[in-house]
Design a protein around this motif. Structure first.
Motif, PDB file in Angstrom:
ATOM      1  N   TYR A  28      27.741   3.953   7.213  1.00 20.23           N
ATOM      2  CA  TYR A  28      28.988   4.672   6.977  1.00 20.23           C
ATOM      3  C   TYR A  28      28.718   6.036   6.339  1.00 20.23           C
ATOM      4  O   TYR A  28      29.290   7.065   6.732  1.00 20.23           O
ATOM      5  CB  TYR A  28      29.902   3.861   6.057  1.00 20.23           C
ATOM      6  N   VAL A  29      27.836   6.026   5.341  1.00 14.47           N
ATOM      7  CA  VAL A  29      27.498   7.271   4.646  1.00 14.47           C
ATOM      8  C   VAL A  29      26.863   8.261   5.609  1.00 14.47           C
ATOM      9  O   VAL A  29      27.175   9.462   5.607  1.00 14.47           O
ATOM     10  CB  VAL A  29      26.550   6.984   3.456  1.00 14.47           C
ATOM     11  N   GLU A  30      25.991   7.749   6.465  1.00 14.74           N
ATOM     12  CA  GLU A  30      25.317   8.604   7.450  1.00 14.74           C
ATOM     13  C   GLU A  30      26.332   9.241   8.401  1.00 14.74           C
ATOM     14  O   GLU A  30      26.217  10.425   8.747  1.00 14.74           O
ATOM     15  CB  GLU A  30      24.307   7.767   8.242  1.00 14.74           C
ATOM     16  N   ILE A  31      27.325   8.481   8.798  1.00 15.41           N
ATOM     17  CA  ILE A  31      28.356   9.004   9.707  1.00 15.41           C
ATOM     18  C   ILE A  31      29.161  10.107   9.026  1.00 15.41           C
ATOM     19  O   ILE A  31      29.485  11.137   9.635  1.00 15.41           O
ATOM     20  CB  ILE A  31      29.275   7.848  10.166  1.00 15.41           C
ATOM     21  N   LEU A  32      29.475   9.912   7.751  1.00  8.20           N
ATOM     22  CA  LEU A  32      30.211  10.946   7.011  1.00  8.20           C
ATOM     23  C   LEU A  32      29.393  12.227   6.899  1.00  8.20           C
ATOM     24  O   LEU A  32      29.929  13.329   6.956  1.00  8.20           O
ATOM     25  CB  LEU A  32      30.570  10.428   5.618  1.00  8.20           C
ATOM     26  N   GLN A  33      28.091  12.062   6.749  1.00  8.81           N
ATOM     27  CA  GLN A  33      27.224  13.232   6.567  1.00  8.81           C
ATOM     28  C   GLN A  33      26.970  13.965   7.885  1.00  8.81           C
ATOM     29  O   GLN A  33      26.893  15.196   7.912  1.00  8.81           O
ATOM     30  CB  GLN A  33      25.894  12.793   5.945  1.00  8.81           C
ATOM     31  N   THR A  34      26.839  13.229   8.980  1.00 10.05           N
ATOM     32  CA  THR A  34      26.473  13.856  10.252  1.00 10.05           C
ATOM     33  C   THR A  34      27.686  14.166  11.132  1.00 10.05           C
ATOM     34  O   THR A  34      27.612  15.011  12.022  1.00 10.05           O
ATOM     35  CB  THR A  34      25.530  12.934  11.055  1.00 10.05           C
ATOM     36  N   GLY A  62      37.261  13.952   8.837  1.00  9.61           N
ATOM     37  CA  GLY A  62      37.360  14.908   7.737  1.00  9.61           C
ATOM     38  C   GLY A  62      37.196  14.302   6.363  1.00  9.61           C
ATOM     39  O   GLY A  62      38.118  14.320   5.545  1.00  9.61           O
ATOM     40  N   GLY A  63      36.041  13.741   6.072  1.00 10.39           N
ATOM     41  CA  GLY A  63      35.780  13.148   4.760  1.00 10.39           C
ATOM     42  C   GLY A  63      36.145  11.683   4.678  1.00 10.39           C
ATOM     43  O   GLY A  63      35.864  11.023   3.677  1.00 10.39           O
ATOM     44  N   GLN A  64      36.769  11.177   5.705  1.00  5.36           N
ATOM     45  CA  GLN A  64      37.080   9.759   5.780  1.00  5.36           C
ATOM     46  C   GLN A  64      36.561   9.218   7.108  1.00  5.36           C
ATOM     47  O   GLN A  64      36.097   9.978   7.973  1.00  5.36           O
ATOM     48  CB  GLN A  64      38.598   9.534   5.683  1.00  5.36           C
ATOM     49  N   ILE A  65      36.639   7.911   7.265  1.00  7.59           N
ATOM     50  CA  ILE A  65      36.213   7.318   8.539  1.00  7.59           C
ATOM     51  C   ILE A  65      37.262   6.307   9.001  1.00  7.59           C
ATOM     52  O   ILE A  65      37.919   5.659   8.175  1.00  7.59           O
ATOM     53  CB  ILE A  65      34.842   6.612   8.432  1.00  7.59           C
TER      54      ILE A  65
END
Length: 218
Positions: A28-34, A62-65
């Protein structure tokens, strides 16, 4: 089951600890970053050893998923069962002491086991895709076509003996047990043949008959 209102505000890793232990939160974090969309199947294993599978589509907003998830556990269990069954069949296919062939409705070999290839003096690769007529003498051609037509018509064939032609030109006699394999709707798929070399048996029986005939003449 909790309502939507009760679930709002809960931390995902607290509600589903397995997500953190499986490293999923890191994705999840990776998706937010990339900013890249993730669309894939994932396997989860609980501390008790229980396996489950889910298909996740995760879209950064935009900062959420946004996470779209559905359970595919039943499908994966069926796929694994079929794969295990196929592996067991493959092991029996290759290890059989009898010759085993799978041929298409057009009479061409789809698969042959090592025993059959060795018996005829070919490699498995050489025989794949070749027509059965290439491995039997000409006088067997008509009966081969008749039997295939009977199978396609839904008839069950008794055991029969066929002459096969080896690569070196010699012949052997095979007792053939043939079956039409069909799908769940009854549509023919392919022909399975189990062939046992009975050359010695037939020759012995012939010698005994000839001996009996000579004895009667005397």
């Amino acid at each position: 089951m909790e309502s939507r209102e009760q679930m709002i505000g809960q931390r995902l890793c607290e509600r589903f600890p397995i997500y953190r232990s499986s490293g999923f939160i890191d994705r999840y974090v990776e998706i937010l970053q990339t900013g890249k969309v993730l669309d894939d199947d994932f396997e989860f294993v609980t501390p008790e050893g229980i396996h489950s599978w889910h298909h996740h589509q995760i879209i950064p907003l935009g900062g959420q998923i946004a996470v779209f998830s559905r359970s595919i556990t039943e499908r994966k269990q069926i796929e694994n069962h079929l794969r295990d069954s196929e592996n067991r069949y493959r092991a029996l296919f290759d290890a059989s002491n009898d010759c085993v062939t799978l041929s298409g409705l057009d009479g061409r070999y789809l698969q042959v086991n090592q025993k059959f290839a060795d018996t005829l003096g070919y490699s498995v690769e050489e025989m794949a895709g070749k027509h059965i007529l290439e491995f039997i003498p000409e006088h067997e051609a008509e009966s081969s076509s008749t039997r295939r037509s009977a199978l396609l018509a839904g008839e069950d064939l008794p055991l029969f003996v066929r002459v096969f032609k080896r690569k070196d030109g010699s012949e052997f006699l095979g007792e053939v047990d043939v079956t039409m394999v069909r799908d769940e709707e009854g549509t023919p798929l392919y022909i399975q043949s189990i062939i046992r070399d009975v050359t010695s048996r037939v020759e012995t029986e012939k010698a005994l008959r000839e001996s009996e005939e000579r004895y009667r003449i005397i």
